[in-house]
Design an enzyme around this catalytic site. Structure first.
Site, PDB file in Angstrom:
ATOM      1  CE  LYS A 150      15.603  -9.135-102.935  1.00 58.86           C
ATOM      2  NZ  LYS A 150      16.928  -9.287-103.475  1.00 58.86           N
ATOM      3  CG  HIS A 242      17.522  -4.348-105.270  1.00 62.25           C
ATOM      4  ND1 HIS A 242      16.201  -4.072-104.555  1.00 62.25           N
ATOM      5  CD2 HIS A 242      17.730  -5.574-104.740  1.00 62.25           C
ATOM      6  CE1 HIS A 242      16.246  -5.024-103.629  1.00 62.25           C
ATOM      7  NE2 HIS A 242      17.077  -6.020-103.731  1.00 62.25           N
TER       8      HIS A 242
HETATM    9  P1  NAP Z   1      13.491 -16.578 -92.829  1.00 59.99           P
HETATM   10  O1  NAP Z   1      14.290 -16.389 -91.699  1.00 59.99           O
HETATM   11  O2  NAP Z   1      13.265 -18.003 -93.033  1.00 59.99           O
HETATM   12  O3  NAP Z   1      12.136 -16.259 -92.064  1.00 59.99           O
HETATM   13  C1  NAP Z   1      10.761 -16.762 -92.419  1.00 59.99           C
HETATM   14  C2  NAP Z   1       9.563 -16.588 -91.416  1.00 59.99           C
HETATM   15  O4  NAP Z   1       8.616 -16.979 -91.836  1.00 59.99           O
HETATM   16  C3  NAP Z   1       9.784 -17.174 -90.117  1.00 59.99           C
HETATM   17  O5  NAP Z   1       9.591 -16.090 -89.141  1.00 59.99           O
HETATM   18  C4  NAP Z   1       9.130 -18.292 -89.989  1.00 59.99           C
HETATM   19  O6  NAP Z   1       8.705 -18.655 -88.862  1.00 59.99           O
HETATM   20  C5  NAP Z   1       7.783 -17.896 -90.670  1.00 59.99           C
HETATM   21  N1  NAP Z   1       6.838 -18.738 -91.314  1.00 59.99           N
HETATM   22  C6  NAP Z   1       7.448 -19.803 -92.098  1.00 59.99           C
HETATM   23  N2  NAP Z   1       6.374 -20.532 -92.341  1.00 59.99           N
HETATM   24  C7  NAP Z   1       5.344 -20.168 -91.730  1.00 59.99           C
HETATM   25  C8  NAP Z   1       3.993 -20.513 -91.447  1.00 59.99           C
HETATM   26  N3  NAP Z   1       3.366 -21.445 -92.393  1.00 59.99           N
HETATM   27  N4  NAP Z   1       3.061 -19.754 -90.767  1.00 59.99           N
HETATM   28  C9  NAP Z   1       3.618 -18.674 -90.092  1.00 59.99           C
HETATM   29  N5  NAP Z   1       4.843 -18.145 -90.272  1.00 59.99           N
HETATM   30  C10 NAP Z   1       5.722 -19.004 -91.014  1.00 59.99           C
HETATM   31  O7  NAP Z   1      13.324 -15.667 -94.086  1.00 59.99           O
HETATM   32  P2  NAP Z   1      13.603 -14.292 -94.361  1.00 59.99           P
HETATM   33  O8  NAP Z   1      15.231 -14.290 -94.561  1.00 59.99           O
HETATM   34  O9  NAP Z   1      13.434 -13.402 -92.996  1.00 59.99           O
HETATM   35  O10 NAP Z   1      13.121 -13.746 -95.443  1.00 59.99           O
HETATM   36  C11 NAP Z   1      11.562 -13.350 -95.420  1.00 59.99           C
HETATM   37  C12 NAP Z   1      11.072 -13.022 -96.956  1.00 59.99           C
HETATM   38  O11 NAP Z   1      11.909 -11.831 -97.272  1.00 59.99           O
HETATM   39  C13 NAP Z   1      11.763 -13.967 -98.028  1.00 59.99           C
HETATM   40  O12 NAP Z   1      10.705 -14.044 -99.036  1.00 59.99           O
HETATM   41  C14 NAP Z   1      13.104 -13.376 -98.333  1.00 59.99           C
HETATM   42  O13 NAP Z   1      13.245 -13.473 -99.765  1.00 59.99           O
HETATM   43  C15 NAP Z   1      12.784 -11.980 -98.266  1.00 59.99           C
HETATM   44  N6  NAP Z   1      13.848 -10.962 -98.181  1.00 59.99           N
HETATM   45  C16 NAP Z   1      14.789 -11.225 -97.025  1.00 59.99           C
HETATM   46  C17 NAP Z   1      15.767 -10.456 -96.927  1.00 59.99           C
HETATM   47  C18 NAP Z   1      16.778 -10.526 -95.565  1.00 59.99           C
HETATM   48  O14 NAP Z   1      17.729  -9.827 -95.498  1.00 59.99           O
HETATM   49  N7  NAP Z   1      16.713 -11.585 -94.880  1.00 59.99           N
HETATM   50  C19 NAP Z   1      16.075  -9.204 -97.640  1.00 59.99           C
HETATM   51  C20 NAP Z   1      14.940  -9.146 -98.840  1.00 59.99           C
HETATM   52  C21 NAP Z   1      13.909  -9.965 -98.952  1.00 59.99           C
HETATM   53  P3  NAP Z   1       8.503 -20.032 -88.011  1.00 59.99           P
HETATM   54  O15 NAP Z   1       9.634 -21.022 -88.487  1.00 59.99           O
HETATM   55  O16 NAP Z   1       8.491 -19.769 -86.533  1.00 59.99           O
HETATM   56  O17 NAP Z   1       7.018 -20.323 -88.483  1.00 59.99           O
END
Ligand code: NAP
Length: 492
Positions: A150, A242
């Site tokens: 999500k 959720h």
């Molecule tokens: P984040 O910390 O910002 O991670 C994003 C990831 O995407 C990083 O590994 C980034 O790595 C990679 N990325 C971004 N642009 C890219 C590209 N053009 N090519 C390849 N890789 C790329 O975000 P997050 O918190 O992990 O969340 C990820 C997703 O899950 C989001 O949609 C968020 O809403 C969802 N989510 C997160 C959580 C949570 O607990 N964090 C919970 C539920 C849902 P690089 O910058 O090295 O490319």
């Protein structure tokens, strides 16, 4: 009670966003737990993909740091630690361009017969481009699956667009839309309780249930996610996914089998039966709030606008809704939903409040006999309590006492209570979609949410302020008290 481990066949898991927060805080720790329990079969591989250039060694070190932080410091002593890190590889790929795809294809070569799962732990704008690139580079094998997090869209139209883009490459049985609440032990237990006991079904209807409350309360503010959150708000972030999923599990009819489509067909019927909230009733059925500076757990915390660094924002950090399910079973039974940030307690629970006894035979009348309640606690201390009246033991006449029949899992279950992601990722490898959302479910949920967002936008009212560390605006209390009810007082 101890857990029983059923191993899964060897797989390749490609984690897009392998350097991100979700991967390090949730996914790698969950995968490690499954590996250390001996659930993996050789040669299972985990391949991280992100733009950042990192040697394999450096990347493994970063995973080791996360395992120490989120599994425990003594994780290094586990015999599985080294084995797990050796499974992990990292490739630098910019998913919006051509860089790195050949290297990824080379890493995956030889695993064409295995289950190949692509976990998209990236922002949703990248879901479509990633699916397209996977097809273009011939990485979608017959046993390939895609897992998406999500938020799937910010409204019905954008969700449909994302689903179309993924659906152009993957068939619906290959698509796993995660809602990690469904992987929680207690949520699955709600289904066991309802459908493996004959006791509840006869009373699971409007004749016996007075109302249902679902609370998802967080103590944290928006912190580093402020910008993302400001474009989303509590309704999109928590209710659309959720909370509506939890509501569905409470309200759905018994499915004909514990099978993915049978379950999802029943959940879909509930979503379709939700009483519409539109301009005409949004102000009486919903409450929006936004936190101001206050104190949580005895510590002073800033308000939403200060955290966001803006002078004004119309985004709600709290929402309370009186929902209804217009079907034969639940017509007239309110489902009160509330969720918010900077509330006094981190807690998620579902309370099914039964009707009071019809006639009092004990001193004091019916008012002194609290009605039975079934409380399903999802976090922090997972468990189920059934509140009953009993006689206070000992002499002193017929004095009654309200006590919980307590099914706390921590006591009943001696092993490690698995995190939702552990269960869900293993289900993906097994190809079991029971705990994942089907496209029509996501879109039906948006069809109920979109008119609420539109009504709020047309009304143009600012969210009501509430002090951080309280249970939201006073209007939320009024929403329930107007009906002669109260929010679960155990949480107050
Ligand atoms: P984040 O910390 O910002 O991670 C994003 C990831 O995407 C990083 O590994 C980034 O790595 C990679 N990325 C971004 N642009 C890219 C590209 N053009 N090519 C390849 N890789 C790329 O975000 P997050 O918190 O992990 O969340 C990820 C997703 O899950 C989001 O949609 C968020 O809403 C969802 N989510 C997160 C959580 C949570 O607990 N964090 C919970 C539920 C849902 P690089 O910058 O090295 O490319």
């Amino acid at each position: 009670m101890v857990s029983r481990i059923i191993s899964v066949e060897a797989f390749d898991l490609v984690v897009f966003g392998g350097t991100g927060d979700l991967a390090h805080r949730k996914l790698f720790p969950a995968l490690f737990q499954r590996d250390s329990d001996g659930q993996f079969t050789e040669p299972t591989r985990i391949i991280s993909v992100a733009r950042r250039e990192m040697s394999e060694e450096k990347f493994r070190e970063s995973v080791a740091v996360s395992l120490r932080a989120f599994v425990g410091k003594d994780v290094t002593a586990s015999p599985a630690f080294k084995r797990f890190l050796e499974r992990i590889q990292h490739v630098s790929v910019d998913v919006t361009g051509e860089k790195g795809w050949r290297e990824l294809a080379e890493k995956l070569a030889g695993g064409e017969e295995r289950v190949r799962a692509f976990y998209l732990a990236t922002s949703p704008e990248l879901f479509g481009p990633i699916a397209e690139q996977l097809a273009k580079h011939h990485l979608v094998t017959p046993k390939a699956r895609i897992i998406v997090e999500k938020p799937i869209g910010h409204d019905g139209a954008s969700a449909a667009k994302i689903n179309d883009a993924i659906g152009a490459v993957f068939k619906e049985p290959q698509i796993f839309r995660i809602d990690h609440y469904l992987g929680k032990e207690t949520v699955q237990n709600l289904m066991a309780l309802r459908f493996a006991n004959a006791l509840f079904e006869p009373v699971w209807n409007s004749a016996h249930i007075d109302h249902v409350q679902i609370t998802v309360a967080e103590t944290i503010g928006v912190e580093k996610r402020a910008e993302y959150y400001d474009a989303s708000g509590a309704l999109r972030d928590m209710v659309q996914n959720h909370m509506l999923q939890l509501l569905c599990l409470v309200a759905m009819e018994p499915p004909s089998a514990f099978a993915a489509d049978a379950l999802r067909d029943e959940k879909l019927k509930v979503l379709k039966a939700l009483v519409p909230i539109t301009d005409a009733n949004a102000s009486s059925l919903t409450v929006r709030g936004q936190y101001r500076a206050g104190a949580v757990d005895g510590e002073a915390v800033p308000g939403y606008l200060e955290e966001l660094g803006k002078k004004a924002s119309n985004t709600e950090t709290f929402v309370a809704i009186k929902a209804g399910v217009a079907n034969w079973r639940f017509a007239g039974v309110p489902f009160y939903l509330r969720t918010g940030k900077r509330l006094p307690q981190r807690v998620s629970d579902i309370e099914v409040a039964f009707r009071p006894v019809p006639h009092a035979i004990f001193d004091g009348g019916t008012n002194t006999i609290p009605a039975n309640r079934l409380v399903i606690r999802l976090q922090p201390d997972e468990g189920i309590k059934l509140w009953l009246m009993i006689k206070e033991p000992g002499p002193g006449g017929m004095r009654l006492q309200h006590v919980p029949l307590d099914m706390s899992f921590a006591e009943a279950f001696t092993g490690h209570v698995p995190e939702a992601y552990e269960r869900l990722v293993m289900d993906v490898i097994r190809g079991n979609q029971s705990l994942f959302m089907r496209r029509d479910e996501v879109e039906a949920a948006w069809r109920w949410i979109d008119p609420i967002l539109e009504a709020w936008s047309r009304a143009g009212e600012a969210p009501r302020p509430y002090i951080a560390g309280t249970w939201g605006p006073a209007a939320s209390i009024a929403l329930v008290e107007r009906d002669g009810r109260t929010w679960n007082e155990d949480l107050a």
